[in-house]
Design a protein around this motif. Structure first.
Motif, short mmCIF file in Angstrom:
data_model
loop_
_atom_site.label_atom_id
_atom_site.label_comp_id
_atom_site.label_asym_id
_atom_site.label_seq_id
_atom_site.Cartn_x
_atom_site.Cartn_y
_atom_site.Cartn_z
N MET A 6 -5.53 -9.40 4.36
CA MET A 6 -4.14 -9.46 4.79
C MET A 6 -3.40 -8.21 4.34
SD MET A 6 -1.11 -12.12 3.64
CE MET A 6 -1.77 -13.56 4.47
N ASP A 7 -2.77 -7.56 5.29
CA ASP A 7 -1.90 -6.44 4.97
C ASP A 7 -0.59 -7.01 4.46
OD1 ASP A 7 -0.31 -4.21 4.85
OD2 ASP A 7 -0.74 -3.52 6.87
N LEU A 8 -0.18 -6.63 3.26
CA LEU A 8 1.01 -7.21 2.64
C LEU A 8 2.32 -6.62 3.17
CD1 LEU A 8 -0.31 -7.40 -1.02
CD2 LEU A 8 -0.01 -9.30 0.58
N LYS A 9 2.24 -5.57 3.93
CA LYS A 9 3.46 -4.96 4.47
C LYS A 9 4.17 -5.92 5.40
CE LYS A 9 5.17 -0.72 6.61
NZ LYS A 9 4.79 0.59 7.19
N ASN A 10 5.47 -6.07 5.19
CA ASN A 10 6.34 -6.94 5.99
C ASN A 10 6.02 -8.42 5.85
OD1 ASN A 10 7.77 -4.70 7.08
ND2 ASN A 10 6.14 -4.40 8.59
N ARG A 29 3.99 -2.74 -2.04
CA ARG A 29 3.09 -2.78 -0.88
C ARG A 29 3.78 -3.28 0.38
NH1 ARG A 29 -2.96 -4.12 -3.29
NH2 ARG A 29 -2.79 -2.69 -5.06
N GLY A 30 5.10 -3.45 0.31
CA GLY A 30 5.88 -3.71 1.50
C GLY A 30 6.30 -5.14 1.75
N ALA A 77 -5.33 -7.66 -4.76
CA ALA A 77 -6.63 -7.43 -4.13
C ALA A 77 -7.18 -8.72 -3.52
CB ALA A 77 -7.62 -6.86 -5.14
N VAL A 78 -7.02 -9.83 -4.24
CA VAL A 78 -7.48 -11.12 -3.72
C VAL A 78 -6.66 -11.53 -2.50
CG1 VAL A 78 -7.66 -13.58 -4.27
CG2 VAL A 78 -8.44 -11.88 -5.92
N LEU A 79 -5.35 -11.33 -2.56
CA LEU A 79 -4.50 -11.67 -1.42
C LEU A 79 -4.89 -10.87 -0.18
CD1 LEU A 79 -1.03 -11.76 -3.23
CD2 LEU A 79 -2.23 -13.73 -2.26
N GLU A 80 -5.32 -9.66 -0.38
CA GLU A 80 -5.64 -8.78 0.74
C GLU A 80 -7.05 -9.00 1.29
OE1 GLU A 80 -2.84 -4.92 -0.36
OE2 GLU A 80 -4.80 -5.12 -1.29
N GLN A 81 -7.87 -9.75 0.58
CA GLN A 81 -9.27 -9.92 0.97
C GLN A 81 -9.42 -11.11 1.91
OE1 GLN A 81 -12.38 -9.67 2.14
NE2 GLN A 81 -12.56 -8.18 0.47
#
Length: 246
Positions: A1-5, A28-29, A226-230
């Motif tokens: 997941m891209d955290l931007k917005n 990270r947005g 990192a976990v949120l983005e994976q």
């Protein structure tokens, strides 16, 4: 997941790991809702730090052990920023009592720690789940503790409550799949205010760690993000402890 917005809710976001992850999410947005129970001054300062760097944030009070208050908080965040994409279940409490003092582990102490550390995380996950399901995406990180792995820690009820957090993580990962990912980041010793008055003990501990350093809140925040983005990770218990449990 891209955290931007994305919209993020961080419980216990005013201090320690909570502040560090709030700042990093904003960097990270993400728009960040900084939850607090009693640490209003610290939560407002976290918001100011985010806004001064050009980010978006609000401080929002709620006792996570109160299901109604949690639902109201989630609704208020949705009105301000939109439905929540990311939940960091960081709020926890402890009481320092000797592990072998079973009489000190009173019923009131058990109830107090379980209400915040376990039920609070469940209440928050349950409250954000409908919005995440509507979006068909969402990520939750529950902040555990190596106390839940080793059985040792600041108190027996605390250690058991953190073991329950790890179990809750796996159950929620099953219950909320396929659109919502749930994992747990499990810190060892971290240099936060929990060590106030016990800094000598913390410094002695650092010499016994493989990496010979106590983790910082920022170390744990980076792993949480990192976990949120994976996108391929769910139901995992990720330990970050400088080799403390090896």
């Amino acid at each position: 997941m891209d955290l931007k917005n994305k919209v993020a809710l961080v419980t216990g976001g005013g201090t320690g790991i909570g502040r560090a992850v709030s700042l990093l999410l904003a960097e990270r947005g993400a728009a960040v809702a900084v939850n607090y129970s009693r640490s209003e001054v610290e939560a407002e300062e976290t918001v100011r730090l985010i806004e001064s760097a050009g980010g978006r944030a609000i401080a929002i009070q709620a006792d996570v052990s109160n299901d109604g208050a949690v639902r109201e908080m989630v609704g208020a965040v949705a009105k301000q920023f939109g439905e929540i994409d990311v939940l960091v279940n960081n709020a926890s409490i402890t009481r320092h009592i000797p592990l072998d003092d079973l009489e000190a582990a009173t019923e009131e102490l058990w109830d107090e720690l379980y209400a915040v550390n376990v039920k609070g995380m469940f209440f928050c996950a349950r409250a954000v789940a409908p919005g995440m399901k509507r979006k068909k995406q969402g990520a939750v990180v529950n902040v555990g503790s190596i106390a839940g792995l080793t059985g040792s820690g600041s108190s027996l009820p605390y250690a058991v409550s953190k073991a329950a957090v790890h179990g809750l993580t796996k159950s929620l990962a099953r219950a909320l799949a396929p659109h919502i990912r749930v994992s747990s980041v499990v810190p060892g010793a971290v240099a936060t205010r929990w060590w106030e008055g016990r800094e000598d003990t913390m410094n002695r501990l650092s010499t016994n760690l493989l990496l010979q350093r106590i983790s910082t809140p920022e170390d744990i925040a980076h792993m949480i993000c990192a976990v949120l983005e994976q996108d391929s990770m769910t139901g995992q218990i990720v330990t970050v402890d400088g080799g403390q449990t090896l």
